[in-house]
Write an enzyme that holds these catalytic residues in place. Sequence first.
Site, short mmCIF file in Angstrom:
data_model
loop_
_atom_site.label_atom_id
_atom_site.label_comp_id
_atom_site.label_asym_id
_atom_site.label_seq_id
_atom_site.Cartn_x
_atom_site.Cartn_y
_atom_site.Cartn_z
N LYS A 25 -13.51 -5.47 6.63
CA LYS A 25 -13.08 -6.17 5.37
C LYS A 25 -14.08 -7.41 5.05
O LYS A 25 -14.81 -7.74 6.14
CB LYS A 25 -11.82 -6.62 5.41
N ASP A 68 -2.30 -8.14 -5.38
CA ASP A 68 -2.67 -6.97 -4.71
C ASP A 68 -3.39 -6.10 -5.78
O ASP A 68 -3.08 -5.89 -6.87
CB ASP A 68 -1.77 -6.32 -4.27
N ARG A 119 6.86 -11.25 5.64
CA ARG A 119 6.39 -11.19 6.89
C ARG A 119 6.87 -12.24 7.76
O ARG A 119 6.94 -13.53 7.34
CB ARG A 119 4.81 -11.45 6.92
N HIS A 127 -8.61 -1.92 -0.74
CA HIS A 127 -7.61 -2.96 -0.89
C HIS A 127 -8.16 -4.08 -1.41
O HIS A 127 -9.09 -4.61 -0.49
CB HIS A 127 -6.47 -3.24 0.46
N CYS A 180 0.68 -1.27 0.01
CA CYS A 180 0.07 -0.03 0.19
C CYS A 180 0.76 1.36 0.03
O CYS A 180 0.61 2.04 -0.68
CB CYS A 180 -1.02 0.02 1.12
N HIS A 217 -5.16 -1.60 -5.19
CA HIS A 217 -5.70 -0.58 -4.70
C HIS A 217 -6.63 -0.05 -5.45
O HIS A 217 -6.30 0.59 -6.77
CB HIS A 217 -4.75 0.42 -3.99
N GLN A 241 1.31 -11.05 -3.15
CA GLN A 241 -0.12 -10.85 -3.10
C GLN A 241 -0.42 -10.34 -4.59
O GLN A 241 0.17 -9.73 -5.32
CB GLN A 241 -0.41 -9.58 -2.14
#
Lengths: 597, 597
Positions: free
Chosen positions: B428, B340, B320, B474, B291, B342, B338
């Site tokens: 979420k 991902d 992580r 997200h 992000c 946005h 991910q």
Amino acid sequence: MENSNDKLYNLRHTLAHLLAGAVLEIYPDTLPTIGPSIDDGFYYDFEFKTSPSESDLEKIEKKMKEILKNWNKFTVEEKTEKEAKEYFKNNPYKIELIDEIVEKGEKITFYTSGNFTDLCRGGHIENPNKEISPHSFKLDRIAGAYWRGNEKNKMLTRIYGLAFEDKEKLEEYIQQREEAKKRDHRRIGKELDLFHIDEKVGLGLPLWHPKGAILWRIIEDFWYKEHLKNGYDLVRTPHIGNRGLWETSGHWGFYNKSMYPPIEVGQTLEEKQKNLKAEVSEEYLLKPMNCPFHVQIYKDSPKSYRDLPLRWGECGTVYRYEKKGELSGLTRVRGFTQDDAHIICRKDQVEEELKKVIDFILFIYKSFGFDIETVKVFLSLRDPNDKEKYAGNDAGWDFTEEVLRKVAIDKKLDFEEEKGEAAFYGPKLDFKIKDVLGRMWQCSTLQFDFNLPERFNIVYTNEKGEEERAYILHRALFGSFERFIGLLIEHYAGAFPLWLSPIQIKILPISTDKHLDYAEKVYKELKENNIRVEIDDSNETLGKKIRNAKLEKIPYLIVIGDKEKESNTLTVEGRNGEKLENIAIINLIEKLKEKKL
Amino acid sequence: MENSNDKLYNLRHTLAHLLAGAVLEIYPDTLPTIGPSIDDGFYYDFEFKTSPSESDLEKIEKKMKEILKNWNKFTVEEKTEKEAKEYFKNNPYKIELIDEIVEKGEKITFYTSGNFTDLCRGGHIENPNKEISPHSFKLDRIAGAYWRGNEKNKMLTRIYGLAFEDKEKLEEYIQQREEAKKRDHRRIGKELDLFHIDEKVGLGLPLWHPKGAILWRIIEDFWYKEHLKNGYDLVRTPHIGNRGLWETSGHWGFYNKSMYPPIEVGQTLEEKQKNLKAEVSEEYLLKPMNCPFHVQIYKDSPKSYRDLPLRWGECGTVYRYEKKGELSGLTRVRGFTQDDAHIICRKDQVEEELKKVIDFILFIYKSFGFDIETVKVFLSLRDPNDKEKYAGNDAGWDFTEEVLRKVAIDKKLDFEEEKGEAAFYGPKLDFKIKDVLGRMWQCSTLQFDFNLPERFNIVYTNEKGEEERAYILHRALFGSFERFIGLLIEHYAGAFPLWLSPIQIKILPISTDKHLDYAEKVYKELKENNIRVEIDDSNETLGKKIRNAKLEKIPYLIVIGDKEKESNTLTVEGRNGEKLENIAIINLIEKLKEKKL
């Protein structure tokens, strides 16, 4: 006999003297230090009482031209240490240089022309007045420079000048440099909204905006397809790995100065503050290269001679901690994506594999619009007098250097040998290509590695059932995506060929009220056919819309007005002046797909 | 009224007592600790003088069945602290539990059945002997477990049992578990040579082998194409960023326990050893999320209301630091990619954008062969009693939670609300899909973020020329590539559909002497048509070659013998029994391209 390069060198070196002479006329209390010839001219570093500004350059240049009239010859005198130091007694820089000359046991010589005398080794034009045209040089700019490049020393003032054989060559150079500035990928990257580098994220770590990221993806897609066609497989590996792996590979030993420091896990913040070691502690390193990971994949199962050659490609992002001062746009970064591959093969396959890679490299250059006739290759060899820098034994180096040389000859490459430029793990062929402005860019590299196989014990079972050691070739065709895209931006000045253009077509409705619906219909059809298209739905005039699209260097514009809407056709204008009228959408799509546009 | 779930819970809890009773009969000097009901049965943790081994489980199970005959009821007695401690005076675990009960001011109760009495809160079958079939449970395995899950405590011995309503359900479960074991992606990943995890590289950091990497690339390619079709743009960002960025984003504050520690640059080794701070020092963090980088791209130039919504996708690899014990194959890793994106939009666009994402998620599930009727959604909300865990104000949470709820209802999702499960930056929707064995897998997530826009001041100019704050969604459709591929492997048991198969066709020449040339011709033609094909050129018999190809779960085999070579045709056998004879190569290619195979 003096060759023309030496002559140009001498001319530029002479002009450095002339510059210092002129400066001392205008600013008599200035301390001159050193002034060499450089690639496009010369410079001289001074300690000024009050530094001049760029606006003073004209005045200094004028003075140079004025005193040039009296510079008819150079006289040289040999001096003793005492005499030399007496002459430069107020100039600590020259004193330091004199001490060094004495220490080396060399002669101290002073060169004089006009009213200016300098400590110098020689290498000048004999008669400056006759041989130097006042129109062949030009002072260029002023910059700060540490004495002897060391940031612990005093900051001096450096005046740069440009100098060439004659007026025409000087002007040509200046013009080319202007052109290069316009093509600067950092500038165009911003204008075309391709990428930016953000201090908040970190220097040398580009962020790719939508138009840059799609350009990247197009190139990557091409790369993958061609690699699969050429018998490569893909692999995929993480960006960090245990430190032990990099110790085995030799990177930690030979290369750690260019690496980011380790990530130490297992220590709590408290343990860290108290400088205590945690019970379980691991160190991870950001990968500076992909090789050890590919090796671990190889070693995951036993291999036989029938399995080789293996060709494994990965566009892997690696991280190297380059010095801040060395960073530059996309061409020198801290995080970059190598279009890497490792070819693991038997000794009897090495030569053929090397040749295949060379063919592949040349194919890639051609595909991106470069002239492969101008490709220049450097065969980087070890420096046999500096063995500390290299891993592996002499026999290994001899064999691998010889094979690379043979392959370069067989493939009729235009190549030069460079001693001392090899990687620590083996010799390599580096490929440079010429861009539209004639500048050379380092791109592909083809490296021979006989050390990793030894360090990681990379073996296969041969036909007799015995273990035999494999060979590894490392290669990157673009070198890195970042650098290659930087090159493409400058080569094309942002006007990418159709297949690479982030936006291929822009639709310009004359009136957003009346023509937007038809524009959107056209947009949808083009998009469904995988054409990269945008609509300019702003309220600007058509003229402004066209100017904007031209600034964005879009290959094709579709202008939509009453006529087009009524006849259900299109008017298409190409970036290079082509015009297509009354064309049906379906025909345009066909032409685009057949690359007939 | 007791529902069936409670009944099963009680049954399993009762069996935990029964297990402890049986263990004490056989090993009287054992200390029982706690024994709860779990998802597929029960367990009990003991401190044994000498731990039993798995081979002892039969004996213990037999004893359970034997004493079950005498377990006709449960009696409950309330005890004083003193009485309870007297009873368990030799058992420090129970003493600790009693202390806690006392501290909470709760009642101390003992439950007895047969000869076994335990400290317990209740929740049993009333008449075990009548209500529990001796065929409905089975001791399963032994494992070590720290007292209360804390690794600083003593390691106890945990005995697990399986238990269901009846024999049929137990057997069904055991069979399904066997099937799941066969489908385990770690096992199939090895068998099909897709990936491996290497201690030398680091735990939780998978290395993708050629067949795994091509599978990944196929999926990624599909993902990119669909995203471009759906109005997304791509972006591309580095894997590290300055610590300051993560402080602004809130990740460092709310999330640092899951992050790798910083990389500190600027310190020399010497400075480090002496614990000195370098003059120039920076800290970089491996990104745990993409992000903040996307935000920096947004902020690079001013945006107007006309620019929104922006939909920016990136398959970005994040890191992580999960605990070692939590790592598992591809489903729980330390480095993962991910899928991902946005979506940065105006408030009035939020609802439509959310709905589009939901449609996209369901489309993706369908494309990979999942039944979207079984998709289960969880609406994760904040826990209003634990505000420390969340950033942002109540009004923001109320609005975003309400919109998500409305969208879930409008889209007729089968959803449940879960308090306290929100991300720190917003609520979420989490999507779970059912695999072929009926197991639920967490995949997509759609998160509403109103904190990043605040923290980074993400604004646009509205129609009135005023600055207004944007909203960020997200979302990840697969969740992560690693996890999703793990799921696909198990769902298909490695027999991927044609479009996903790393190798789509294997060519089996009956004799490598006689048929290899024709096999290679076929290979070349298929390959040129972008079909993923391999030749088995080993000297094995045809039977062995077919068996090997079946183990590799290749969709189609082409057997080449005299007949095929002479007639210039092919015999094609499908994994599922289909057979095509006398087909010309060109026709096979056509069928494959039209997906008519």
